[in-house]
Write a protein that holds these residues in place. Structure first.
Motif, PDB file in Angstrom:
ATOM      1  N   PHE A  66       0.851  -1.194   0.000  1.00 36.86           N
ATOM      2  CA  PHE A  66       0.000   0.000   0.000  1.00 36.86           C
ATOM      3  C   PHE A  66       0.888   1.247   0.000  1.00 36.86           C
ATOM      4  N   THR A  67       0.276   2.336  -0.403  1.00 38.09           N
ATOM      5  CA  THR A  67       0.949   3.631  -0.430  1.00 38.09           C
ATOM      6  C   THR A  67       0.026   4.671   0.189  1.00 38.09           C
ATOM      7  N   VAL A  68       0.596   5.479   1.084  1.00 37.38           N
ATOM      8  CA  VAL A  68      -0.141   6.613   1.672  1.00 37.38           C
ATOM      9  C   VAL A  68       0.598   7.879   1.226  1.00 37.38           C
ATOM     10  N   TRP A  69      -0.038   8.626   0.329  1.00 35.45           N
ATOM     11  CA  TRP A  69       0.615   9.836  -0.152  1.00 35.45           C
ATOM     12  C   TRP A  69       0.671  10.892   0.954  1.00 35.45           C
ATOM     13  N   ARG A  70       1.592  11.833   0.790  1.00 35.31           N
ATOM     14  CA  ARG A  70       1.860  12.830   1.835  1.00 35.31           C
ATOM     15  C   ARG A  70       0.593  13.565   2.274  1.00 35.31           C
ATOM     16  N   SER A  71      -0.267  13.951   1.335  1.00 37.52           N
ATOM     17  CA  SER A  71      -1.477  14.714   1.673  1.00 37.52           C
ATOM     18  C   SER A  71      -2.386  13.930   2.613  1.00 37.52           C
ATOM     19  N   VAL A  72      -2.426  12.600   2.444  1.00 40.18           N
ATOM     20  CA  VAL A  72      -3.241  11.760   3.334  1.00 40.18           C
ATOM     21  C   VAL A  72      -2.507  11.506   4.643  1.00 40.18           C
ATOM     22  N   ALA A  73      -1.199  11.277   4.570  1.00 35.01           N
ATOM     23  CA  ALA A  73      -0.418  10.984   5.782  1.00 35.01           C
ATOM     24  C   ALA A  73      -0.481  12.145   6.766  1.00 35.01           C
ATOM     25  N   GLN A  74      -0.539  13.371   6.264  1.00 38.07           N
ATOM     26  CA  GLN A  74      -0.592  14.528   7.154  1.00 38.07           C
ATOM     27  C   GLN A  74      -1.915  14.638   7.903  1.00 38.07           C
ATOM     28  N   ARG A  75      -2.944  13.975   7.395  1.00 37.39           N
ATOM     29  CA  ARG A  75      -4.254  14.035   8.054  1.00 37.39           C
ATOM     30  C   ARG A  75      -4.463  12.919   9.062  1.00 37.39           C
ATOM     31  N   LEU A  76      -3.561  11.982   9.148  1.00 38.62           N
ATOM     32  CA  LEU A  76      -3.730  10.874  10.090  1.00 38.62           C
ATOM     33  C   LEU A  76      -3.690  11.392  11.516  1.00 38.62           C
ATOM     34  N   THR A  77      -4.591  10.927  12.361  1.00 32.23           N
ATOM     35  CA  THR A  77      -4.732  11.443  13.725  1.00 32.23           C
ATOM     36  C   THR A  77      -3.969  10.639  14.757  1.00 32.23           C
ATOM     37  N   SER A  78      -3.331   9.541  14.367  1.00 35.40           N
ATOM     38  CA  SER A  78      -2.561   8.760  15.337  1.00 35.40           C
ATOM     39  C   SER A  78      -1.357   8.146  14.640  1.00 35.40           C
ATOM     40  N   ASP A  79      -0.474   7.600  15.453  1.00 36.18           N
ATOM     41  CA  ASP A  79       0.738   6.988  14.920  1.00 36.18           C
ATOM     42  C   ASP A  79       0.483   5.514  14.592  1.00 36.18           C
ATOM     43  N   PHE A  80       1.167   5.039  13.568  1.00 32.83           N
ATOM     44  CA  PHE A  80       1.026   3.656  13.152  1.00 32.83           C
ATOM     45  C   PHE A  80       2.404   3.022  13.080  1.00 32.83           C
ATOM     46  N   ALA A  81       2.410   1.694  13.260  1.00 36.37           N
ATOM     47  CA  ALA A  81       3.672   0.949  13.202  1.00 36.37           C
ATOM     48  C   ALA A  81       3.350  -0.492  12.829  1.00 36.37           C
ATOM     49  N   ALA A  82       4.411  -1.222  12.499  1.00 38.38           N
ATOM     50  CA  ALA A  82       4.234  -2.642  12.180  1.00 38.38           C
ATOM     51  C   ALA A  82       3.609  -3.368  13.375  1.00 38.38           C
ATOM     52  N   GLY A  83       2.625  -4.221  13.069  1.00 39.33           N
ATOM     53  CA  GLY A  83       1.927  -4.951  14.110  1.00 39.33           C
ATOM     54  C   GLY A  83       0.564  -4.381  14.436  1.00 39.33           C
ATOM     55  N   ASP A  84       0.256  -3.153  13.973  1.00 40.33           N
ATOM     56  CA  ASP A  84      -1.049  -2.541  14.246  1.00 40.33           C
ATOM     57  C   ASP A  84      -2.119  -3.199  13.378  1.00 40.33           C
ATOM     58  N   ARG A  85      -3.279  -3.377  13.985  1.00 35.70           N
ATOM     59  CA  ARG A  85      -4.441  -3.872  13.244  1.00 35.70           C
ATOM     60  C   ARG A  85      -5.241  -2.657  12.804  1.00 35.70           C
ATOM     61  N   GLN A 104      -3.820   2.257  -2.983  1.00 35.31           N
ATOM     62  CA  GLN A 104      -3.616   3.619  -2.502  1.00 35.31           C
ATOM     63  C   GLN A 104      -4.566   3.871  -1.335  1.00 35.31           C
ATOM     64  N   VAL A 105      -4.024   4.299  -0.202  1.00 37.08           N
ATOM     65  CA  VAL A 105      -4.809   4.481   1.023  1.00 37.08           C
ATOM     66  C   VAL A 105      -5.348   5.908   1.065  1.00 37.08           C
ATOM     67  N   PHE A 106      -6.658   6.031   1.336  1.00 37.41           N
ATOM     68  CA  PHE A 106      -7.295   7.343   1.490  1.00 37.41           C
ATOM     69  C   PHE A 106      -7.665   7.622   2.946  1.00 37.41           C
ATOM     70  N   GLU A 107      -7.986   6.586   3.710  1.00 37.26           N
ATOM     71  CA  GLU A 107      -8.284   6.727   5.138  1.00 37.26           C
ATOM     72  C   GLU A 107      -7.693   5.530   5.856  1.00 37.26           C
TER      73      GLU A 107
END
Length: 407
Positions: A66-85, A104-107
């Motif tokens: 998957f790919t999260v483009w910069r414009s979407v990544a800036q809107r994420l409200t929490s941190d993510f890491a390997a192992g997250d569901r 392509q990830v939108f949300e």
């Protein structure tokens, strides 16, 4: 060979070009549009503001990039890491040139426990932005509260711990208890209602919200926005005694004091009568010792002052000054008499000099002074021709005469 864009079925004699098949796969996948998927993040890499990763199926051996483009990544409200569901709104894309499938990830958001943590983190940031966690809002607890409000579960260990330890420290302490569910769906509303009810009671001087620990999900009511806002709105100092070190509920952040356990809350709210009495005895002993030292010091000073000659024999000063005064009076009288004598002698000498120089003294020796009628002294006979009236001053008086001219 079939031409690009051909709808003719591929055969051994007329096979499709690779590009044609790839274009058809890309077109079919593109018609799929956006879909929600769920999986586990197995790779999360941030490069140039964009995120590249992999998402694995929860039950089968299937993975997609998957790919999260910069414009979407800036809107994420929490941190993510390997192992997250996570669950994600994605759009599949087939890369014709490389023959690979990506989405392509939108949300993107956590699910399960991760979703709860994400919601709590959003609420934490919101409340912090409102200033509810500001240390300047926290109020000091009363030294000895007359009535303690307690929000806790009925017949709970937390209730027993608070009351037992508070009573041991100060036997006369009083409680007003509001029972509430401390876990489950009803807990948040009942705990918030308990805080509000005790805060309205003017006799309650401090409120303790107590629970004897528990796992993360059981403590969720104490991070509920209703509970946190009720605690923040209370005018009565509030102590949070949830008894859980690993996961601090949001109530701990807004409370005026956080206690590690209900027992700790009792110790922090109620002073120990034994310790206070011992402190009073120590203070009284220090005051007595200090007062004794002060009195002894002042007594020594008074003794030293009384031992000085000026206080031991105060009449000596009068005597010494009296003798000195007599000497100065005698000296002054002597100087005054001498000055009078000197002035009298000088006056006599001046009088004698005046007498010697006086015209009267000359007259008394037989001389006379001739004056014309106008009073001018006659010095030359030529000034008195024959027949001139003159006056002659003698020692005994004046006589009139007439000049007969020069002799």
């Amino acid at each position: 060979m079939a031409e690009a864009g051909s709808t003719t079925p591929a055969t051994r004699e007329a096979p499709w070009p690779v590009a044609l098949m790839s274009d058809k796969i890309a077109a079919w996948i593109d018609r799929l549009g956006q879909v929600w998927i769920e999986g586990e993040v197995t790779q999360w890499q941030l490069r140039g503001g964009h995120v590249y990763g992999k998402l694995k199926d929860l039950s089968r051996d299937a993975t997609v990039s998957f790919t999260v483009w910069r414009s979407v990544a800036q809107r994420l409200t929490s941190d993510f890491a390997a192992g997250d569901r996570v669950i994600a709104l994605v759009k599949p894309n087939f890369w014709v040139k490389g023959g690979s499938l990506t989405v392509q990830v939108f949300e993107l958001s956590h699910v399960g426990l991760g979703e709860l943590l994400e919601r709590l983190e959003r609420l934490r940031r919101q409340l912090q932005a409102e200033g509810l966690f500001d240390p300047n809002r926290k109020r000091a607890l009363p030294f000895l509260p007359g009535l303690i409000g307690l929000v806790t579960g009925r017949d709970s260990d937390a209730e027993k711990d608070v009351i037992r330890n508070a009573t041991l420290r100060w036997p006369g302490v009083r409680f007003k208890i509001h029972y509430a569910a401390v876990q489950g769906d009803r807990a948040a509303a009942e705990v918030a209602a308990g805080i509000e009810a005790l805060d309205r009671d003017p006799e309650v001087q401090v409120i303790i919200v107590a629970r004897g620990g528990g796992d993360f999900q059981n403590l969720l009511p104490f991070s509920d926005e209703r509970v946190v806002r009720a605690a923040a709105s209370a005018t009565t100092p509030l102590v949070s005694a949830i008894g859980h070190e690993a996961d601090r509920p949001l109530l701990d952040e807004v409370a005026d004091l956080r206690a590690s356990t209900p027992t700790d809350a009792a110790k922090r709210v109620v002073p120990d009568v034994g310790e206070e009495l011992a402190g009073i005895d120590q203070a009284r002993a220090r005051m007595s010792g200090r007062l004794g030292q002060l009195l002894a010091h002042e007594t020594d000073r008074i003794t030293q002052l009384r031992g000085r000659p000026v206080l031991a024999q105060p009449e000596r000063i009068v005597d010494d000054r009296a003798e000195e005064l007599v000497r100065w009076i005698a000296r002054g009288t002597e100087l005054a008499d001498r000055a009078v004598e000197d002035r009298a002698r000088a006056l006599s000498e001046t009088r004698a000099r005046l007498s010697a120089l006086s015209p009267r003294a000359t007259l008394e020796r037989g001389y006379a002074i001739a004056q014309l009628a106008d009073g001018a002294v006659l010095r030359d006979p030529a000034d008195a021709p024959d027949g001139t009236a003159i006056r002659v001053a003698l020692a005994g008086g004046r006589i009139a005469a007439t000049s007969n001219g020069p002799a």
